[in-house]
Design a protein around this motif. Structure first.
Motif, PDB file in Angstrom:
ATOM      1  N   ALA A   1       0.618  -1.185   0.133  1.00 29.38           N
ATOM      2  CA  ALA A   1       0.049  -0.063  -0.023  1.00 29.38           C
ATOM      3  C   ALA A   1       0.851   1.265  -0.120  1.00 29.38           C
ATOM      4  CB  ALA A   1      -0.847   0.013   1.153  1.00 29.38           C
ATOM      5  N   VAL A   2       1.814   1.306   0.798  1.00 30.33           N
ATOM      6  CA  VAL A   2       2.851   2.545   0.774  1.00 30.33           C
ATOM      7  C   VAL A   2       3.661   2.606  -0.364  1.00 30.33           C
ATOM      8  CG1 VAL A   2       3.054   2.776   3.407  1.00 30.33           C
ATOM      9  CG2 VAL A   2       4.836   1.526   2.094  1.00 30.33           C
ATOM     10  N   GLY A   3       3.823   1.268  -1.231  1.00 28.73           N
ATOM     11  CA  GLY A   3       4.596   1.387  -2.322  1.00 28.73           C
ATOM     12  C   GLY A   3       3.706   2.147  -3.476  1.00 28.73           C
ATOM     13  N   GLU A   4       2.442   1.772  -3.505  1.00 28.76           N
ATOM     14  CA  GLU A   4       1.558   2.556  -4.607  1.00 28.76           C
ATOM     15  C   GLU A   4       1.551   3.968  -4.292  1.00 28.76           C
ATOM     16  OE1 GLU A   4       0.247   0.674  -7.437  1.00 28.76           O
ATOM     17  OE2 GLU A   4       1.994  -0.352  -6.548  1.00 28.76           O
ATOM     18  N   ALA A   5       1.460   4.349  -2.860  1.00 26.91           N
ATOM     19  CA  ALA A   5       1.373   5.658  -2.474  1.00 26.91           C
ATOM     20  C   ALA A   5       2.745   6.322  -2.902  1.00 26.91           C
ATOM     21  CB  ALA A   5       1.010   5.885  -1.170  1.00 26.91           C
ATOM     22  N   ASN A   6       3.908   5.972  -3.190  1.00 28.40           N
ATOM     23  CA  ASN A   6       5.253   6.645  -3.587  1.00 28.40           C
ATOM     24  C   ASN A   6       5.974   5.617  -4.314  1.00 28.40           C
ATOM     25  OD1 ASN A   6       7.506   8.065  -3.724  1.00 28.40           O
ATOM     26  ND2 ASN A   6       7.430   8.527  -1.501  1.00 28.40           N
ATOM     27  N   VAL A   7       5.471   5.235  -5.679  1.00 28.39           N
ATOM     28  CA  VAL A   7       6.132   4.370  -6.416  1.00 28.39           C
ATOM     29  C   VAL A   7       7.706   4.710  -6.947  1.00 28.39           C
ATOM     30  CG1 VAL A   7       6.246   3.611  -8.861  1.00 28.39           C
ATOM     31  CG2 VAL A   7       4.132   4.109  -7.815  1.00 28.39           C
ATOM     32  N   PRO A   8       8.364   6.263  -6.936  1.00 28.95           N
ATOM     33  CA  PRO A   8       9.578   6.413  -7.122  1.00 28.95           C
ATOM     34  C   PRO A   8      10.591   5.886  -5.702  1.00 28.95           C
ATOM     35  CG  PRO A   8       8.368   8.373  -7.578  1.00 28.95           C
ATOM     36  CD  PRO A   8       7.391   7.588  -7.079  1.00 28.95           C
ATOM     37  N   LEU A   9       9.974   6.175  -4.665  1.00 28.89           N
ATOM     38  CA  LEU A   9      10.709   5.530  -3.624  1.00 28.89           C
ATOM     39  C   LEU A   9      10.656   4.008  -3.083  1.00 28.89           C
ATOM     40  CD1 LEU A   9      12.270   6.427  -0.917  1.00 28.89           C
ATOM     41  CD2 LEU A   9      10.069   6.571   0.395  1.00 28.89           C
ATOM     42  N   ALA A  10       9.479   3.666  -3.678  1.00 31.93           N
ATOM     43  CA  ALA A  10       9.524   2.039  -3.484  1.00 31.93           C
ATOM     44  C   ALA A  10      10.478   1.574  -4.867  1.00 31.93           C
ATOM     45  CB  ALA A  10       7.868   1.523  -3.926  1.00 31.93           C
ATOM     46  N   ARG A  11      10.620   2.179  -5.714  1.00 32.66           N
ATOM     47  CA  ARG A  11      11.392   1.673  -6.954  1.00 32.66           C
ATOM     48  C   ARG A  11      12.741   1.473  -6.413  1.00 32.66           C
ATOM     49  NH1 ARG A  11      11.814   4.245 -12.666  1.00 32.66           N
ATOM     50  NH2 ARG A  11      13.383   5.461 -11.536  1.00 32.66           N
TER      51      ARG A  11
END
Ligand SMILES: NC(=O)C1=CN([C@@H]2O[C@H](COP(=O)(O)OP(=O)(O)OC[C@H]3O[C@@H](n4cnc5c(N)ncnc54)[C@H](O)[C@@H]3O)[C@@H](O)[C@H]2O)C=CC1
Ligand SMILES: CC(=O)[C@H](N)C(=O)O
Length: 373
Positions: free
Chosen positions: A134-144
């Protein structure tokens, strides 16, 4: 508070009831320079003497999340307190800081990470840093960055220093075109979240480094993990932890998934037990490098009914979060973990009733202590 009194009683009633094996040929080496940065020289773990043949020297990245502190506790029991270094980019709570070695490690800082591995003679690395679904979808560049670039750093350092490397994957590494009931180890994987994409990437890169460079890479696909003494970090399965806290605190729980959303789940003790077991398994027992592990599978409705055995007054309402629901609808409903059971003897201890009893036993007694103070 009657809810809490009932919990303790009900819970106690129900409670009665190495070897790499693969010759390293070539190792991917980045431009290697002398790193000027040093780990704090007064860190107590530098002075420890130990026999390297006895115990691995362990580093856990992203160790202050839901799973890392429990893993450190388990590994310290097994290998000795000072042989297990917990690391993260956050500040540890007092009890964590004083329970064993802790160090700052940002997995995006390649040189710093390499220095930690070298200075502390690390031999096993558990790579827990990640942004969840869920947090990854909210911040894709950081998750990447964290989930993909960070993984690349870890893989290179592990290969360069001949580490045994554990990287967890997830039910989230599958997608809507995967078989969902049950989901086998090998099938179509086309996840629709950055989290899932990064975890498929991790599985494939780890396996590639294993075959190409002889890296001792080991990976388990975890179900949603439920724990009492640590909070989840922003996933789709978090509701299954929150319901216990809300049942105790207010007797009301608002669920963001539909009542019939079935997902594989596991109690944290089983998850950590499996992690240690697969790391200790002889290399020749492993016919694969990435395994599903499973324990139970339930819907919010099933869980609510089980929780209501302890908190009959619990009121559950549903307010569906479209993003999380879409993620859950694309994930496995049941996990096929027969390969793990066959190859290295995986066996879970907790089904749904034991999980709920254990959670209330833990949280119920905790609340009573808090009330008494
Ligand atoms: N908790 C669960 O239900 C499941 C967890 N997993 C996997 O297990 C691992 C651990 O999961 P949790 O503890 O639940 O995650 P979490 O989200 O609770 O903790 C992740 C930790 O990574 C740290 N982190 C973030 N950026 C970092 C960076 N640049 N450098 C170093 N650390 C950084 C965070 O500070 C955080 O403490 C993750 O890889 C996750 O994907 C897999 C399936 C289920
Ligand atoms: C199952 C997981 O990987 C995690 N708990 C999440 O929901 O993102």
């Amino acid at each position: 508070m009657p809810i809490i009194r009932n919990l303790g009683r009900a819970a106690s009633q129900l409670l009665q009831s190495s070897g790499c094996g693969c010759g390293v040929s070539l190792v991917p080496v980045r431009a290697i320079g002398v790193s000027p940065r040093q780990v704090a020289s007064d860190a107590s773990f530098h002075s420890v003497t130990f026999s390297e043949s006895d115990h691995p020297r362990v580093l856990i990245t992203g160790g202050l999340g839901q799973l890392g502190v429990g893993l450190a506790k388990l590994l310290r029991k097994r290998f000795g307190k000072n042989n297990v270094i917990l690391s993260d980019i956050r500040k540890p709570a007092d009890n964590v800081f004083y329970s064993g070695p802790f160090i700052f490690a940002d997995i995006l800082d390649y040189k710093n990470l390499r220095e930690i591995v070298v200075n502390n003679r690390i031999t096993w690395l558990f790579h827990y840093s990640a942004l969840l679904s869920a947090v990854g979808e909210a911040n894709v560049p950081l998750a990447r960055a964290v989930n993909i670039t960070g993984l690349h750093n870890v893989l290179d350092i592990a290969a360069e220093h001949n580490l045994r490397l554990f990287v967890p994957s997830t039910i989230g590494a599958f997608g809507p075109t995967s078989p969902r009931d049950p989901t086998p180890d090998l099938c179509i994987q086309r996840p629709r979240t950055i989290y899932g994409v990064s975890k498929v990437h991790a599985e494939l890169m780890g396996e590639y480094y294993h075959y190409r460079y002889g890296l001792d890479f080991r990976c388990l696909r975890y179900p949603g993990i439920i724990s009492a003494d640590s909070q989840p970090g922003g996933g789709t399965t978090d509701y299954a932890v929150q319901i216990f806290h809300d049942a105790i605190k207010s007797g009301k729980f608002k669920c963001y998934l539909r009542p019939d959303t079935r997902l594989p789940m596991m109690y944290i003790d089983d998850c950590l037990k499996a992690t240690l077991e697969v790391m200790e398994a002889p290399a020749e027992a492993l016919t694969m490098r990435t395994y599903n592990i499973n324990a139970m599978s339930f819907t919010p409705e099933d869980l609510a009914q089980e929780v209501q055995k302890y908190v009959p007054e619990l009121q559950v309402t549903y307010n569906v979060d479209q993003v999380k629901q879409a993620i859950a609808d694309s994930w496995p409903m049941n996990f096929d973990d027969s390969n793990a059971r066959r190859d290295w003897g995986w066996k879970h201890d907790y089904d749904l009733p034991e999980l709920v009893t254990t959670m209330f036993s833990y949280l119920g007694s905790d609340s009573r202590i808090a009330q008494a103070n």
